[in-house]
Design an enzyme around this catalytic site. Structure first.
Site, short mmCIF file in Angstrom:
data_model
loop_
_atom_site.label_atom_id
_atom_site.label_comp_id
_atom_site.label_asym_id
_atom_site.label_seq_id
_atom_site.Cartn_x
_atom_site.Cartn_y
_atom_site.Cartn_z
N HIS A 24 45.48 55.71 32.31
CA HIS A 24 46.88 55.24 32.34
C HIS A 24 46.97 53.77 31.93
CE1 HIS A 24 47.52 58.90 34.57
NE2 HIS A 24 46.98 58.45 35.67
N ASP A 45 45.08 65.24 34.40
CA ASP A 45 45.38 64.45 35.60
C ASP A 45 45.87 65.29 36.78
OD1 ASP A 45 45.81 62.36 37.30
OD2 ASP A 45 47.39 61.41 36.16
ZN ZN Z 1 44.53 60.09 38.14
#
Ligand code: ZN
Length: 446
Positions: free
Chosen positions: A262, A313
């Site tokens: 991220h 994720d």
């Molecule tokens: Zn993560």
């Protein structure tokens, strides 16, 4: 094992009549221009570079509005409540199902960023690496390649506050973490292509002293959640007078072993500086959209020569095509432009090749390219499908990415293990039955 493809995507581009010899899980020979029978199209299967498999069980449970404005942080509160109910058996059943779905989606391996280590309320299991063993068992049963990343989680925030509530299941003292890492290594010992790395959870959850040491803990990859949320940037900025990526570039020995998960909140200067380190940007477009994180600066990253890969994720939806599609579509929506990530290659081709090589680098796995010596992480597309009818070369990857449906991966091999056949994982039924029973029990308890 011999495989034949009418066309295959090799490092030098599309090739016709490709014959692959696979030995002990690795590509031993690549020959082009050899007519034969077999598959229409063979591609390198990308790695899923970021997953928390247990979160697969939460899909659909967190989409209603809670008090006030729902956010990443209210989602996290629900996630903590959910994992208060997970036993080691549950974790294994959920991980196994998630891995079946990853293989069917076209991923040849997964980097499991594993932080659910301990019993409810803290302490350790009799075997401190019990949960790592469960993840390894799921990979062994499904045959999906595994890069296992036991997470270091020490504190509740940048200020060093102690862990509380759901976080007690993640936290380890340095001693316990070392035992856990040793145990995780033993759990992987029978799996020749498995890789062990480490994952300092984030700048907010790990002390500076530990961050200085993580690179030396294994020879493998180092993954960290770096700059997902604006509130996280504010917190790090207040404590360390630098934004997370800015601080990481200045203070951590970043190189190609590192994967920055991220890398969403970056200034243009941070984008350029981070790309130059060789660290891989670990992008998870579906989860980042689901959690309202923001949009990654893909044009800036590519212009600076940055490497990236994609991960599922939270596993709210497991789809390789959709991760790639959403990565490009988020750019188009933000920039009001088309084919933002294309270069001389089409958008679908660039996304595929970069995700395959970047994901492999992040996983510390010799794969991502169809060449001699690499693990045979390969997939064959279902080209008889009307969505791909008559297409060749780059347009085939564009159709798979932008016009495809689920189920277009006909066959998948992970380090030569032929685990998806005819569009279905070979253990699908039994795994699904255990997952269903687990979910019934968990939902009744929530
Ligand atoms: Zn993560």
């Amino acid at each position: 094992m011999i495989l034949h493809a009418a066309q295959a995507l090799l490092p030098e581009g599309w090739a016709k009549d490709v014959r692959l010899r696979v030995e002990k899980g690795r590509i031993a020979e690549v020959t082009t221009g050899v007519p034969g029978q077999g598959h229409d199209v063979i591609l390198p299967a990308p790695v899923n570079l970021h997953s928390h498999t247990f979160q697969r069980a939460m899909g659909g449970l967190t989409e209603a509005r809670t008090a006030g404005q729902d956010s990443f942080w209210t989602w996290r509160a629900l996630m903590y409540r959910f994992l208060d109910r997970l036993s080691p058996e549950d974790v294994q059943a959920i991980a196994t199902q998630a891995m079946v779905e990853m293989a069917e989606a076209g991923f040849g391996a997964v980097c499991e960023f594993h932080y659910l280590h301990h019993p409810v309320g803290g302490g350790t299991y009799a075997d401190p690496a019990e949960m790592s063993g469960r993840v390894a068992a799921a990979a062994q049963e499904t045959g999906l390649g595994l890069t296992h990343l036991p997470v270091i989680y020490e504190q509740g925030g940048v200020d060093g506050r102690v862990l509380a509530g759901g976080q007690l299941r993640f936290g380890s003292s340095p001693d316990v973490y070392n035992q856990l890492l040793d145990g995780a290594g033993r759990a992987l010992s029978g799996m020749p292509d498995a890789v062990l790395g480490v994952a300092p959870h984030s700048l907010r959850a790990v002390s500076r002293g530990t961050l200085d040491r993580v690179g030396g803990m294994t020879g493998g990859p180092v993954h960290i959640h770096i700059a997902e949320q604006v509130a996280e940037v504010t917190e790090v900025l207040a404590a360390w007078r630098a934004r997370p990526v800015e601080w990481a570039v200045a203070n951590l020995p970043l190189d190609a072993r590192w994967c920055m998960i991220h890398a969403t909140q970056m200034t243009p200067a941070e984008v350029a500086a981070l790309a130059r380190t060789g660290a891989v940007a670990g992008l998870c477009p579906i989860t980042e959209a689901n959690l309202g994180d923001g949009v990654f600066d893909a044009p800036g990253w590519l212009a600076a020569g940055g490497a990236f890969g994609v991960g599922t994720d939270s596993n709210v939806r497991i789809s390789l095509a959709e991760e790639l599609r959403l990565l490009e579509y988020s750019q188009r929506l933000a920039l009001k432009a088309r084919a933002v990530m294309a270069d001389t290659r089409s958008t679908g081709r660039l996304l595929w090749e970069e995700a395959a090589t970047g994901g492999a680098r992040a996983a510390g796995r010799g794969t991502g390219r169809i060449e001699v010596g690499q693990w045979a992480d390969l997939l064959a597309l279902e080209t008889g499908d009307l969505r791909l009818e008559g297409l060749r070369g780059d347009q085939l990857l564009d159709a798979f990415t932008f016009a495809g449906r689920d189920g277009l991966v006909a066959d998948l091999w992970s380090a030569g293990r032929h685990i998806v056949q005819g569009g279905r994982h070979i253990a699908r039924e039994g795994v699904a039955a255990r997952f269903r029973a687990t979910m019934h029990r968990l939902r009744a308890a929530l």
